[in-house]
Design an enzyme around this catalytic site. Sequence first.
Site, short mmCIF file in Angstrom:
data_model
loop_
_atom_site.label_atom_id
_atom_site.label_comp_id
_atom_site.label_asym_id
_atom_site.label_seq_id
_atom_site.Cartn_x
_atom_site.Cartn_y
_atom_site.Cartn_z
N GLY A 1 0.91 -1.14 -0.01
CA GLY A 1 -0.12 0.11 -0.07
C GLY A 1 0.81 1.11 -0.02
O GLY A 1 2.06 1.31 0.41
N GLN B 1 2.91 10.12 1.07
CA GLN B 1 4.24 9.44 1.30
C GLN B 1 5.22 9.66 0.06
O GLN B 1 6.57 9.42 0.36
CB GLN B 1 3.98 7.60 1.55
CG GLN B 1 3.38 7.26 2.70
CD GLN B 1 3.32 5.93 2.61
OE1 GLN B 1 2.36 5.20 2.26
NE2 GLN B 1 4.11 5.31 3.18
N CYS C 1 6.41 0.12 7.41
CA CYS C 1 5.93 1.11 6.65
C CYS C 1 7.16 1.63 5.76
O CYS C 1 8.10 1.72 6.57
CB CYS C 1 5.27 2.40 7.52
SG CYS C 1 4.76 3.87 6.72
N LEU C 2 6.79 1.91 4.44
CA LEU C 2 7.95 2.45 3.47
C LEU C 2 8.24 3.89 4.18
O LEU C 2 9.39 4.09 3.96
CB LEU C 2 7.26 2.55 2.44
CG LEU C 2 6.64 1.45 1.44
CD1 LEU C 2 6.27 1.95 0.05
CD2 LEU C 2 7.78 0.34 1.49
N HIS D 1 -4.02 1.15 8.14
CA HIS D 1 -2.71 1.71 8.13
C HIS D 1 -2.63 2.73 6.74
O HIS D 1 -2.25 3.74 7.18
CB HIS D 1 -1.73 0.54 7.88
CG HIS D 1 -0.45 1.00 7.64
ND1 HIS D 1 0.52 0.79 8.50
CD2 HIS D 1 0.27 1.90 6.58
CE1 HIS D 1 1.90 1.15 8.23
NE2 HIS D 1 1.52 1.92 7.11
N GLU D 2 -3.06 2.31 5.68
CA GLU D 2 -3.01 3.35 4.58
C GLU D 2 -3.76 4.47 4.91
O GLU D 2 -3.22 5.69 4.36
CB GLU D 2 -3.21 2.53 3.32
CG GLU D 2 -2.20 1.64 2.70
CD GLU D 2 -1.09 1.90 2.96
OE1 GLU D 2 -0.60 3.28 2.63
OE2 GLU D 2 0.09 1.07 3.14
N HIS E 1 -2.62 7.40 6.88
CA HIS E 1 -1.54 8.28 6.25
C HIS E 1 -2.25 9.55 5.68
O HIS E 1 -1.82 10.56 5.40
CB HIS E 1 -0.90 7.51 5.01
CG HIS E 1 0.32 6.81 5.54
ND1 HIS E 1 1.11 7.33 6.12
CD2 HIS E 1 0.52 5.53 5.14
CE1 HIS E 1 2.23 6.20 6.45
NE2 HIS E 1 1.79 5.18 6.01
ZN ZN Z 1 2.67 3.16 5.96
#
Ligand code: ZN
Length: 184
Positions: free
Chosen positions: A49, A54, A103-104, A145-146, A149
């Site tokens: 995701g 991000q 997480c990225l 989670h996404e 953001h």
């Molecule tokens: Zn994340």
Amino acid sequence: MAVKKVVRMGHPVLRELATPLSKEEILSPETKNLVQDMLDTMEVEEGIGIAAPQIGVSKQIALVGVPADSERYPETEETPLYVVINPTIKVIDETPQGFWEGCLSVPGLRGYVERPKKVQVDFLNLSGEKESLVLEGFSATVFQHELDHLFGKLYVDHIKDSKELMYTEEFMEFHAPEEYEDEE
Ligand code: ZN
């Protein structure tokens, strides 16, 4: 299109409330390009995701899609790719379920997070049409989670016990459930 740099925890854009898109904006070439950049970036980074903030764009767009062979998240079932715009989220079953999240934007770490196990997400798709999904299990966690953001939140905000935040290598060595064994 282009692979973008993923911004990391500490960058203020990750803590902003992202802006919803108008219908015109959803249908614009700019949005198509943005979604393609997000997809390219997500694929290179092997994420399941990604949210626009991000890659430094404070707009309410997130992509979620779990490939069948995800090495980072072996416990999960395959999920088709969703483009999620202007979402709202409603808890259907608040029973907590926990997963080791990564997480990225928080590279190299894993943390254990409990979230409601069943949610409904209402959103607009890339054609500007309303869609609604009911999600359970790991996909409920991935969506939460996404979508976090888009509202200035990170998974680390939900960690109850700081002992359950750790480096991926140590997670793999000491804490990973068995299905993670193949991950390098
Ligand atoms: Zn994340």
